[in-house]
Design a protein around this motif. Structure first.
Motif, mmCIF file in Angstrom:
data_model
loop_
_atom_site.group_PDB
_atom_site.id
_atom_site.type_symbol
_atom_site.label_atom_id
_atom_site.label_comp_id
_atom_site.label_asym_id
_atom_site.label_seq_id
_atom_site.Cartn_x
_atom_site.Cartn_y
_atom_site.Cartn_z
ATOM 1 N N LEU A 9 0.829 -1.190 0.000
ATOM 2 C CA LEU A 9 0.000 0.000 0.000
ATOM 3 C C LEU A 9 0.871 1.250 0.000
ATOM 4 C CD1 LEU A 9 -3.135 -0.092 0.138
ATOM 5 C CD2 LEU A 9 -2.923 0.905 2.417
ATOM 6 N N LEU A 10 1.915 1.172 0.799
ATOM 7 C CA LEU A 10 2.852 2.289 0.918
ATOM 8 C C LEU A 10 3.531 2.563 -0.439
ATOM 9 C CD1 LEU A 10 3.569 3.828 3.590
ATOM 10 C CD2 LEU A 10 5.801 2.715 3.391
ATOM 11 N N ILE A 11 4.001 1.469 -1.026
ATOM 12 C CA ILE A 11 4.689 1.603 -2.321
ATOM 13 C C ILE A 11 3.735 2.192 -3.362
ATOM 14 C CG2 ILE A 11 5.697 0.295 -4.254
ATOM 15 C CD1 ILE A 11 6.873 -1.600 -2.147
ATOM 16 N N ALA A 12 2.485 1.647 -3.378
ATOM 17 C CA ALA A 12 1.509 2.119 -4.363
ATOM 18 C C ALA A 12 1.223 3.608 -4.185
ATOM 19 C CB ALA A 12 0.217 1.323 -4.245
ATOM 20 N N THR A 13 1.054 4.023 -2.937
ATOM 21 C CA THR A 13 0.799 5.437 -2.666
ATOM 22 C C THR A 13 1.975 6.287 -3.131
ATOM 23 O OG1 THR A 13 -0.267 4.653 -0.656
ATOM 24 C CG2 THR A 13 0.016 7.038 -0.900
ATOM 25 N N PHE A 14 3.156 5.796 -2.775
ATOM 26 C CA PHE A 14 4.366 6.531 -3.143
ATOM 27 C C PHE A 14 4.469 6.694 -4.662
ATOM 28 C CE2 PHE A 14 8.846 6.363 -4.408
ATOM 29 C CZ PHE A 14 9.274 7.542 -3.827
ATOM 30 N N LEU A 15 4.245 5.557 -5.353
ATOM 31 C CA LEU A 15 4.333 5.606 -6.817
ATOM 32 C C LEU A 15 3.258 6.519 -7.404
ATOM 33 C CD1 LEU A 15 5.168 1.935 -7.860
ATOM 34 C CD2 LEU A 15 6.645 3.934 -7.922
ATOM 35 N N GLY A 16 2.078 6.430 -6.813
ATOM 36 C CA GLY A 16 0.984 7.285 -7.292
ATOM 37 C C GLY A 16 1.334 8.754 -7.171
ATOM 38 N N VAL A 17 1.826 9.122 -5.992
ATOM 39 C CA VAL A 17 2.203 10.525 -5.769
ATOM 40 C C VAL A 17 3.325 10.931 -6.716
ATOM 41 C CG1 VAL A 17 3.243 12.101 -4.102
ATOM 42 C CG2 VAL A 17 1.413 10.567 -3.384
ATOM 43 N N ALA A 18 4.310 10.016 -6.846
ATOM 44 C CA ALA A 18 5.450 10.324 -7.716
ATOM 45 C C ALA A 18 4.982 10.535 -9.151
ATOM 46 C CB ALA A 18 6.471 9.194 -7.648
ATOM 47 N N THR A 19 4.120 9.640 -9.626
ATOM 48 C CA THR A 19 3.615 9.766 -10.995
ATOM 49 C C THR A 19 2.882 11.091 -11.184
ATOM 50 O OG1 THR A 19 3.260 7.396 -10.912
ATOM 51 C CG2 THR A 19 2.326 8.569 -12.791
ATOM 52 N N TYR A 20 2.073 11.414 -10.188
ATOM 53 C CA TYR A 20 1.324 12.665 -10.260
ATOM 54 C C TYR A 20 2.269 13.863 -10.362
ATOM 55 C CZ TYR A 20 -1.606 16.559 -8.906
ATOM 56 O OH TYR A 20 -2.242 17.761 -8.882
ATOM 57 N N LEU A 21 3.282 13.832 -9.490
ATOM 58 C CA LEU A 21 4.226 14.958 -9.488
ATOM 59 C C LEU A 21 4.971 15.062 -10.814
ATOM 60 C CD1 LEU A 21 5.688 14.804 -5.858
ATOM 61 C CD2 LEU A 21 4.097 16.464 -6.821
ATOM 62 N N VAL A 22 5.427 13.882 -11.304
ATOM 63 C CA VAL A 22 6.159 13.887 -12.578
ATOM 64 C C VAL A 22 5.264 14.439 -13.687
ATOM 65 C CG1 VAL A 22 7.113 12.400 -14.387
ATOM 66 C CG2 VAL A 22 7.779 12.062 -12.020
ATOM 67 N N LYS A 23 4.009 13.987 -13.669
ATOM 68 C CA LYS A 23 3.103 14.437 -14.716
ATOM 69 C C LYS A 23 2.896 15.949 -14.670
ATOM 70 C CE LYS A 23 -1.239 13.632 -16.905
ATOM 71 N NZ LYS A 23 -2.569 13.065 -16.869
ATOM 72 N N GLN A 24 2.675 16.452 -13.452
ATOM 73 C CA GLN A 24 2.501 17.897 -13.294
ATOM 74 C C GLN A 24 3.733 18.654 -13.786
ATOM 75 O OE1 GLN A 24 -0.165 19.719 -12.456
ATOM 76 N NE2 GLN A 24 -1.225 17.766 -12.600
ATOM 77 N N ASN A 25 4.894 18.063 -13.414
ATOM 78 C CA ASN A 25 6.158 18.682 -13.809
ATOM 79 C C ASN A 25 6.285 18.731 -15.329
ATOM 80 O OD1 ASN A 25 8.437 19.900 -13.059
ATOM 81 N ND2 ASN A 25 9.392 18.129 -12.091
#
Lengths: 109, 566
Positions: A9-25
């Motif tokens: 769950l932790l990994i999934a959340t982390f990846l989700g947030v990371a993907t979101y940030l990368v996309k925004q970037n």
């Protein structure tokens, strides 16, 4: 089992947030890129116009009139050109001074 | 199979029954788990596959934005034209055109008054009438400068908008008018290089580099213009060509026009005298005539011709201008520019040889086509009678364009090769032309032209220190079928060399109807007007071209000249 679920769950959340940030970037960088390209295009266009204007300002007839009005220059004459071996040099020229005077009197130097 | 719900209430059943039903329940659970796992695995597989497709197989959108080539530069739809030094001669700029939506204009009178402060040339009444109409699109002004656009935007009038527009401009105006030509409102070339190279200009993005050099173009135009003023000529032209490559370095026809506003030009201004006009060149034709004598073997330099009496052709006597009235050898005939002598040379050679020789020089056919569409074919006499033979020998009866005269001189005095003219910068090196007259004869003709400058009719073109070879020619102007006694076309052609036998450039000057002036001692012949103009052009161009003046002129190569005095 509970621990691994938590971990995933932790990994999934982390990846989700990371993907979101990368996309925004990426979106913001793309925006910057488009802006930069627009700016480049505008600059190129103004450089193009400035070049034409520069060419217009360098119109020989205009330059000639300016020179005639503001400078005491006149067109170069053939006798102002001398070959290299006629230029006096201190090292291997005994009559250095003398030749300098002759050239100066001929308005070459 | 009897399905029973697996609930905690089962715990109340007997122990045996419990163990059997538990086993059954476990089977059911396992089956369900398997099905669920399969479904989820399948889902994940699809997502994974899609992810793989998106990231690896298919190209994302980003690279196409990031990796586009920005080095190609601005595309304007029509290539620039630049000179051999890279100066812009013609370019296309994006302009703004102002239009209005009359429906959105609140106060038409105020808007018109405000616009007038920035665009004073506007017709107020007309604009006001159109602004007060109800049309959604009306042109107000086309091709505005960025400054004007900025100021109009600052007025903040609602209902005004700008549209991007393309316009061809020529930063040097009059200077290169006839070479460049001009385009129509849709940027299609309709004259000059713009027409001749239209397909290239409209298809490529890199600038088209001409052989023209703006500095020399200015020198030629400036000096010819000054010469026209000084000698009261109504028109004139000048050109410089590179003998070795055939490149046109400068070409100016006067009066000229501003290609930025071609509609304001008159017919006379639009006419390119250098390539389109054909003229009788007068004594310049004697270079060809002397070449004919030497090449056909009719005479050597020492052969004498009787120039002591005028020659009668029909009713007209042929006389010499400032005649020597004695026997002259071939060299003297040329240097003193004797009409009688020239006529006798032509008669000795015969019509056939004369025509063949002129054909070899290209004087009887249209000039080779090059980048300019405005090219005039020579006016050749239909029948080649004895009188024709005689008049052609000293430059009457046969009209050729100045560019063709220059090409002929390039062949005659520049080594005997026939080369093609071009306005495009030569990057390929010196082209090999067809050898039409021998190298030795060409050298002799060049030497003879040197004496014209040092001792003959073109002394006013002599610039000390430079190898200048020249011939002037004055032709009476013809109106209808009659020659006018006092109106002439003064022609001057010169060759500038690095050494006595190294000719490099041909310079041509023509003055249309120069007047007899006090300072020319009442003469209107080319030696008094076109020749000094040519000399001034050479004096200005030679140092810029890096010609170093000589201290002592080298001896003529032909031993014949060591024993003659002119």
């Amino acid at each position: 089992m509970k621990r691994s679920t938590f971990l995933f769950l932790l990994i999934a959340t982390f990846l989700g947030v990371a993907t979101y940030l990368v996309k925004q970037n990426v979106i913001s960088i793309e925006q910057d890129l488009l802006m930069a390209q627009k700016k480049i295009f505008q600059l190129e266009e103004s450089i193009h116009i400035l070049k034409a204007e520069w060419s217009h300002l360098n119109e020989p007839n205009r330059l000639q009139k300016l020179v005639e009005n503001h400078l005491s220059y006149s067109p170069m004459e053939g006798n102002q050109l001398v070959s290299m071996d006629k230029v006096p040099s201190k090292e291997n020229d005994k009559d250095y001074q003398e030749r300098l005077v002759t050239l100066a009197s001929a308005k070459i130097l | 199979m009897n399905h029973q719900p697996f609930t905690p209430s089962l715990a109340s059943l007997t122990r045996e029954r419990f163990s059997v039903s538990l086993k059954h329940a476990m089977d059911v659970a396992r089956t369900r788990l398997l099905v669920a796992t399969a479904i989820f695995s399948f889902g994940i597989l699809i997502i994974g596959g899609r992810l793989f497709e998106l990231t690896v197989i298919r190209h994302g959108e980003e690279p196409s934005i990031a990796e586009q080539d920005l080095t190609s530069g601005l595309r304007t739809g029509r290539a620039d034209i630049i000179d051999r030094q890279g100066q812009i001669l013609a370019t296309t700029i994006t302009t703004s055109s102002l239009y209005a939506n009359a429906k959105q204009i609140i106060n038409a009178e105020e808007a018109a008054q405000k616009l007038l402060t920035i665009l004073p040339n506007l017709n107020v009444k007309d604009i006001l009438k159109r602004l007060q109409s109800d049309r959604p699109f009306i042109w107000i002004a086309r091709h505005l400068t960025p400054v004007q656009r900025h100021e109009i935007l600052r007025l903040g009038i609602p209902g005004l908008s700008f549209m991007r527009d393309q316009r061809r401009i020529y930063p040097h105006g009059h200077l290169v008018a006839h070479v460049l030509g001009y385009t129509d409102i849709d940027n299609r070339g309709i004259a000059g290089i713009e027409k001749g190279m239209d397909s290239v200009l409209s298809s490529q993005n890199e600038p088209l580099q001409l052989s023209l050099d703006l500095r020399f173009q200015h020198i030629v135009r400036d000096e010819v213009l000054k010469g026209m003023e000084e000698f009261g000529a109504v028109g004139g032209c000048g050109a410089i060509m590179d003998i070795r490559t055939g490149e046109i370095i400068a070409m100016s026809s006067l009066p000229d026009y501003d290609p930025n506003h071609p509609t304001q030009a008159t017919e006379d201004q639009l006419f390119n005298k250098v390539t389109l006009g054909t003229y009788e060149v007068g004594s310049i034709m004697k270079v060809a005539n002397t070449g004919l004598a030497l090449e056909s073997g009719v005479a050597t330099l020492a052969t004498k011709f009787d120039a002591s009496h005028p020659l009668k052709v029909g009713r007209f006597p042929i006389t010499d201008f400032k005649g020597k009235n004695r026997w002259l050898n071939l060299a003297e005939v040329f240097v003193y520019s004797s009409n009688i002598g020239s006529a006798k040379i032509a008669l000795a050679a015969g019509a056939e040889k004369q025509q063949a020789f002129l054909k070899k020089l290209g004087y009887l056919d249209p000039p080779p086509s090059f980048e300019l569409p405005e090219v005039g074919a020579p006016l050749v006499p239909k029948r080649w009678r004895e009188a024709t033979m005689i008049t052609v020998s000293y430059g009457y009866g046969l009209s050729v364009s100045p560019i063709q005269t220059m090409l002929g001189i390039m062949t005659l005095a520049g080594g005997g090769e026939r080369k093609k003219p071009t306005l495009i910068l030569n990057r390929a090196g010196i082209p090999k032309g067809e050898q039409v007259i021998s190298r030795n004869i060409s050298r002799t003709l060049l030497q003879l032209m040197r004496y014209v400058v040092t001792a003959g009719t073109s002394r006013k073109a002599n610039i000390p220190g430079y190898y200048i070879f020249a011939k002037s020619g004055t032709a009476n102007l013809r109106v209808g079928r009659h020659y006018q006694t006092d109106r002439v076309m003064a022609n001057f052609v010169a060759v500038l060399g690095k050494a006595m036998d190294d000719p490099r450039y041909v310079i041509y000057v023509m003055l249309d109807d120069p007047k007899r002036l006090q300072k020319t001692y009442g003469y209107n012949t080319a030696g008094w007007n076109a020749a000094p103009v040519g000399g001034r052009i050479i004096a200005r161009m030679a140092p810029m071209m890096g010609f170093v003046p000589f201290e002592h002129e080298s001896e003529p190569l032909d031993p014949f000249f060591r024993n003659v005095k002119f």
